[in-house]
Design an enzyme around this catalytic site. Structure first.
Site: not given
Length: 258
Positions: A146, A159
């Site tokens: 990501s 995260y």
């Protein structure tokens, strides 16, 4: 020039929805035999039926929770026994839970879920799959990262930490496998509209929709295109990283909305 992948086996985690599902379909259409793992077997069987209709091939389906070492071992062993080889591992299983600042988060189960799935699960899958690739003389590990693994943001500390870890593991693994017939790639998307935000907001569809309001996000199929392109390059070509964002996004929190 694309690699001829007919007969090669792609193993996909988190294959029941979103990017995993789209990648399973596109890899199968590219010629891979596919092994699908996720916690929802019913959804996997529905995807297998789509693959059968589109390509004529029978996908391998098995329940898999990447957080549990015994399930990972059983899944990889079953895929190897079924197909006789493993050529590609797409470490796609992952999630985000919550958006609270670190000092306000009282439910550490959210942290555990992200770290166990995004980091430990990826490590477990890689450890079990790569030796079969080396033995077979051909392999490719593609990790779904990501832009959160390149740029941290408030409310996403854990995260982001998990995706920074994915990038570190990917880079280290590439060095550890130097001289072996195994390629290592990370695909790092920006905003992609899947079930990701619904999960992050604990099922609140209204909050999830607001994430993408006024802009055009990427789709799961866009990311599957990147995965399939990397997977079908000639064997001597290693795509280290693909960073892909929607035109309306320039970084974490930097979004043009209309």
């Amino acid at each position: 020039m694309a690699l001829k992948v007919q007969g090669q086996v792609a193993m996909i985690t988190g294959a029941s929805s979103g990017i995993g599902r789209a990648s399973a379909l596109q890899l199968a259409e590219a010629g891979f035999q596919v092994a699908l793992g996720a916690r929802s077997v019913d959804k996997l069987e529905a995807i297998a039926a789509e693959i059968k209709e589109a390509t004529g091939q029978e996908a391998f389906v098995m329940r898999l929770d990447v957080r549990h070492a015994e399930e990972v071992k059983a899944f990889v062993a079953a895929v190897k026994e079924h197909f006789g080889r493993i050529d590609l591992l797409l470490n796609n299983a992952g999630l985000a839970k919550g958006v609270l600042p670190v000092v306000e988060e009282n439910d550490t189960e959210n942290w555990d879920a992200m770290l166990d799935t995004n980091v430990r699960g990826l490590l477990l899958m890689t450890r079990e799959a790569v030796p079969h690739m080396i033995e077979g003389g051909n392999g490719h590990v593609i990790n779904l990262g990501s832009i959160a693994g390149r740029e941290a943001y408030a409310g996403g500390a854990v995260y982001c930490a998990s995706k920074f870890a994915v990038r570190a593991i990917t880079d280290a693994l590439r060095q550890e496998l130097l001289g072996k017939p195994v390629r290592v790639t990370t695909v790092d998307p920006g905003m992609v509209e899947t079930e990701f935000s619904v999960t992050r907001y604990h099922g609140d569809q209204e909050k999830a929709n607001a994430v993408y309001a006024g802009m055009t996000p990427l789709t799961a199929e866009d990311i599957a295109d990147c995965v399939t392109w990397a997977a079908t390059r000639p064997k001597h070509v290693n795509i280290d990283a693909i960073i892909v964002k929607p035109l309306d996004q320039a970084g974490a929190g930097k979004v043009a909305r209309r």
